[in-house]
Design an enzyme around this catalytic site. Structure first.
Site, PDB file in Angstrom:
ATOM      1  N   SER A 184     -22.138 -14.397 -40.705  1.00 38.78           N
ATOM      2  CA  SER A 184     -23.122 -13.317 -40.768  1.00 38.78           C
ATOM      3  C   SER A 184     -23.330 -12.622 -39.426  1.00 38.78           C
ATOM      4  O   SER A 184     -24.186 -11.741 -39.315  1.00 38.78           O
ATOM      5  CB  SER A 184     -24.462 -13.854 -41.303  1.00 38.78           C
ATOM      6  OG  SER A 184     -24.950 -14.854 -40.450  1.00 38.78           O
ATOM      7  N   THR A 216     -29.053 -12.927 -39.216  1.00 36.03           N
ATOM      8  CA  THR A 216     -28.892 -12.205 -37.957  1.00 36.03           C
ATOM      9  C   THR A 216     -29.335 -13.118 -36.849  1.00 36.03           C
ATOM     10  O   THR A 216     -30.276 -13.891 -37.048  1.00 36.03           O
ATOM     11  CB  THR A 216     -29.829 -10.976 -37.965  1.00 36.03           C
ATOM     12  OG1 THR A 216     -29.381 -10.072 -38.970  1.00 36.03           O
ATOM     13  CG2 THR A 216     -29.890 -10.274 -36.630  1.00 36.03           C
ATOM     14  N   THR A 274     -25.579  -8.727 -35.749  1.00 38.01           N
ATOM     15  CA  THR A 274     -25.308  -9.161 -37.118  1.00 38.01           C
ATOM     16  C   THR A 274     -24.101  -8.424 -37.705  1.00 38.01           C
ATOM     17  O   THR A 274     -23.747  -7.339 -37.229  1.00 38.01           O
ATOM     18  CB  THR A 274     -26.541  -8.857 -38.009  1.00 38.01           C
ATOM     19  OG1 THR A 274     -26.358  -9.439 -39.297  1.00 38.01           O
ATOM     20  CG2 THR A 274     -26.775  -7.376 -38.181  1.00 38.01           C
ATOM     21  N   ARG A 296     -23.205   1.307 -44.530  1.00 40.93           N
ATOM     22  CA  ARG A 296     -24.607   0.844 -44.545  1.00 40.93           C
ATOM     23  C   ARG A 296     -24.990   0.285 -43.162  1.00 40.93           C
ATOM     24  O   ARG A 296     -24.230  -0.446 -42.540  1.00 40.93           O
ATOM     25  CB  ARG A 296     -24.774  -0.243 -45.608  1.00 40.93           C
ATOM     26  CG  ARG A 296     -26.197  -0.816 -45.716  1.00 40.93           C
ATOM     27  CD  ARG A 296     -26.380  -2.098 -44.923  1.00 40.93           C
ATOM     28  NE  ARG A 296     -27.684  -2.713 -45.157  1.00 40.93           N
ATOM     29  CZ  ARG A 296     -28.159  -3.737 -44.447  1.00 40.93           C
ATOM     30  NH1 ARG A 296     -27.448  -4.257 -43.484  1.00 40.93           N
ATOM     31  NH2 ARG A 296     -29.350  -4.232 -44.709  1.00 40.93           N
ATOM     32  N   VAL A 297     -26.160   0.660 -42.711  1.00 34.76           N
ATOM     33  CA  VAL A 297     -26.697   0.139 -41.453  1.00 34.76           C
ATOM     34  C   VAL A 297     -28.003  -0.571 -41.765  1.00 34.76           C
ATOM     35  O   VAL A 297     -28.841  -0.041 -42.505  1.00 34.76           O
ATOM     36  CB  VAL A 297     -26.923   1.285 -40.440  1.00 34.76           C
ATOM     37  CG1 VAL A 297     -27.687   0.799 -39.220  1.00 34.76           C
ATOM     38  CG2 VAL A 297     -25.579   1.890 -40.019  1.00 34.76           C
ATOM     39  N   GLY A 298     -28.193  -1.751 -41.206  1.00 32.12           N
ATOM     40  CA  GLY A 298     -29.426  -2.502 -41.439  1.00 32.12           C
ATOM     41  C   GLY A 298     -30.463  -2.251 -40.358  1.00 32.12           C
ATOM     42  O   GLY A 298     -30.402  -1.271 -39.618  1.00 32.12           O
ATOM     43  N   ASP A 299     -31.410  -3.158 -40.266  1.00 28.76           N
ATOM     44  CA  ASP A 299     -32.500  -3.035 -39.298  1.00 28.76           C
ATOM     45  C   ASP A 299     -32.080  -3.412 -37.880  1.00 28.76           C
ATOM     46  O   ASP A 299     -32.665  -2.932 -36.901  1.00 28.76           O
ATOM     47  CB  ASP A 299     -33.675  -3.933 -39.719  1.00 28.76           C
ATOM     48  CG  ASP A 299     -33.243  -5.388 -39.910  1.00 28.76           C
ATOM     49  OD1 ASP A 299     -32.099  -5.620 -40.382  1.00 28.76           O
ATOM     50  OD2 ASP A 299     -34.034  -6.290 -39.603  1.00 28.76           O
ATOM     51  N   THR A 318     -35.003 -10.847 -39.165  1.00 30.58           N
ATOM     52  CA  THR A 318     -33.809 -11.187 -39.929  1.00 30.58           C
ATOM     53  C   THR A 318     -34.167 -11.047 -41.406  1.00 30.58           C
ATOM     54  O   THR A 318     -35.340 -11.044 -41.759  1.00 30.58           O
ATOM     55  CB  THR A 318     -33.333 -12.613 -39.592  1.00 30.58           C
ATOM     56  OG1 THR A 318     -32.153 -12.897 -40.346  1.00 30.58           O
ATOM     57  CG2 THR A 318     -34.387 -13.658 -39.906  1.00 30.58           C
ATOM     58  N   GLY A 319     -33.155 -10.914 -42.224  1.00 28.57           N
ATOM     59  CA  GLY A 319     -33.413 -10.751 -43.656  1.00 28.57           C
ATOM     60  C   GLY A 319     -33.005  -9.367 -44.119  1.00 28.57           C
ATOM     61  O   GLY A 319     -32.269  -8.661 -43.419  1.00 28.57           O
ATOM     62  N   GLY A 355     -32.642  -5.942 -44.348  1.00 30.81           N
ATOM     63  CA  GLY A 355     -33.008  -4.966 -43.336  1.00 30.81           C
ATOM     64  C   GLY A 355     -33.707  -3.735 -43.871  1.00 30.81           C
ATOM     65  O   GLY A 355     -34.521  -3.120 -43.173  1.00 30.81           O
TER      66      GLY A 355
HETATM   67  N1  ASP Z   1     -31.224  -8.001 -41.159  1.00 29.36           N
HETATM   68  C1  ASP Z   1     -29.807  -8.002 -41.428  1.00 29.36           C
HETATM   69  C2  ASP Z   1     -29.427  -6.706 -42.096  1.00 29.36           C
HETATM   70  O1  ASP Z   1     -30.136  -6.247 -42.961  1.00 29.36           O
HETATM   71  C3  ASP Z   1     -29.337  -9.144 -42.248  1.00 29.36           C
HETATM   72  C4  ASP Z   1     -30.043 -10.467 -42.064  1.00 29.36           C
HETATM   73  O2  ASP Z   1     -30.605 -10.746 -41.018  1.00 29.36           O
HETATM   74  O3  ASP Z   1     -30.088 -11.270 -42.993  1.00 29.36           O
HETATM   75  O4  ASP Z   1     -28.386  -6.185 -41.802  1.00 29.36           O
END
Ligand code: ASP
Length: 339
Positions: free
Chosen positions: A82, A200, A218, A228-231, A251-252, A254
């Site tokens: 990840s 992340t 991450t 796609r771009v996350g947080d 994390t999680g 995003g």
């Molecule tokens: N926050 C990350 C994203 O959305 C993924 C993660 O931390 O689980 O890209």
């Protein structure tokens, strides 16, 4: 609350692959009392990352150097699907990486959806230090990295390629909650397919001078739509540092963090007097108030204040974070959660 498992505490030796089930019986460890210098980071892979950061902090180094060195550890770990190289690809089989970094002066840099470069955190730092910009994306980020001397590499490993082909059989996009069944690392004896499909490393450090910095890196959500771009590379969402107050990272899933500008919110709540844990809890609960369905997802926040106090909160059980200071370098703490 009934779903929460009180993971019982222990510390672990560096480099040992473990699951959250690996906590020994006894009182859960806590990061009680602020102390400086200190570093903390998300998930069990934060233990090894912290130790690399600690080498910098223990030598009197700068928090910014510590978080960069720390974040590079999971980026290079081929068992980690990840973050960095060996990260699970998007639905087209492309590994695209997101990262951000922020220093004690409020300087920041980030890269998003970047392919072929193994250490996005170091590219993010170059964006911060060598360009007038904050965020470079996609091919432009890769091109910049190559100009800066980073090697162009294949990031899709045989394990990740195998997991992608397995996923293609159903091609259903469903973020796993990382709760209870989380098996980071698959590692020896594990199978790539049962590893979590997102996570992340978010890292916060305070150095001996009392200066804060943070890093976040991450491969994002496995099997995401290409582009796609996350947080994680969005300053204020996946990472925020204010040297007067503290720092936060997430994390999680995003999308939920971006919608609520999560890490900025946590820092602002600390500014209003909340403890790191309370601020993280309020940020999680705001996500849940706005979107009750988010209870089936995982989002976790980790925060550190100006005194080195550390706290965290997640939607679901199964979140963990690692703390490292002069007293103990390998503490892993079960994150508290709403569910
Ligand atoms: N926050 C990350 C994203 O959305 C993924 C993660 O931390 O689980 O890209």
């Amino acid at each position: 609350m009934d779903r929460r498992r009180f993971l019982q505490g222990a510390t672990i030796a560096s480099g040992v692959a473990l699951t959250v089930k690996g906590f020994a019986k006894g009182e859960p460890p806590t990061a009680s009392g602020g102390t400086v210098p200190r570093v903390c980071s998300t998930w069990d892979f934060g233990v090894a990352a912290n130790q690399a950061a600690w080498k910098v902090l223990a030598g009197g180094g700068r928090a910014l150097d510590a978080v960069e060195q720390g974040a590079r550890v999971p980026e290079a770990d081929l068992r980690n699907h990840s973050v960095g190289r060996a990260g699970y690809p998007d639905r087209d089989g492309k590994v695209t990486l997101d990262a951000s970094i922020m220093d004690e002066h409020g300087n920041c840099g980030a890269v998003a959806a970047m392919e072929h470069i193994a250490h996005p955190i170091s590219v993010a730092r170059r964006v911060m230090e060598r360009t007038p910009h904050v965020l470079l994306v996609g091919d432009g980020a890769t091109q910049f990295a190559i100009e800066q001397g980073f090697p162009r590499e294949e990031l899709l490993t045989p394990d990740s390629d195998k997991a992608w082909h397995e996923w293609l059989k159903t091609a259903r996009y469903k973020p796993s909650a990382n709760s209870e069944v989380r098996t980071y690392n698959a590692g020896p004896g594990g199978t790539p397919g049962d590893a979590s499909n997102h996570d992340t490393i978010g890292m916060l450090a305070i150095d001996a001078r009392g200066n804060l910095s943070g890093a976040c890196t991450t491969s994002g959500m496995a099997w995401k739509i290409h582009g796609r771009v996350g947080d994680s590379p969005i300053i204020g969402a996946g990472l925020y540092v204010d040297n007067e107050i503290g720092g936060a990272t997430s994390t999680g899933v995003g999308e939920e963090v971006i919608r609520n500008v999560g890490s900025f919110l946590v820092v602002e709540l600390m500014r209003q007097g909340r403890s790191p844990e309370d601020a993280c809890r309020e940020a999680v609960e705001r996500i849940l108030r706005r979107k009750p369905d988010a209870k089936d997802l995982q989002v976790g926040f980790l925060a550190m204040d100006k005194k080195g106090n550390v706290g965290a909160w997640a939607i679901q059980s199964g979140f963990s974070y690692a703390v490292c200071d002069a007293k103990k370098q390998d503490t892993l703490i079960p994150g508290k959660s709403t569910y």
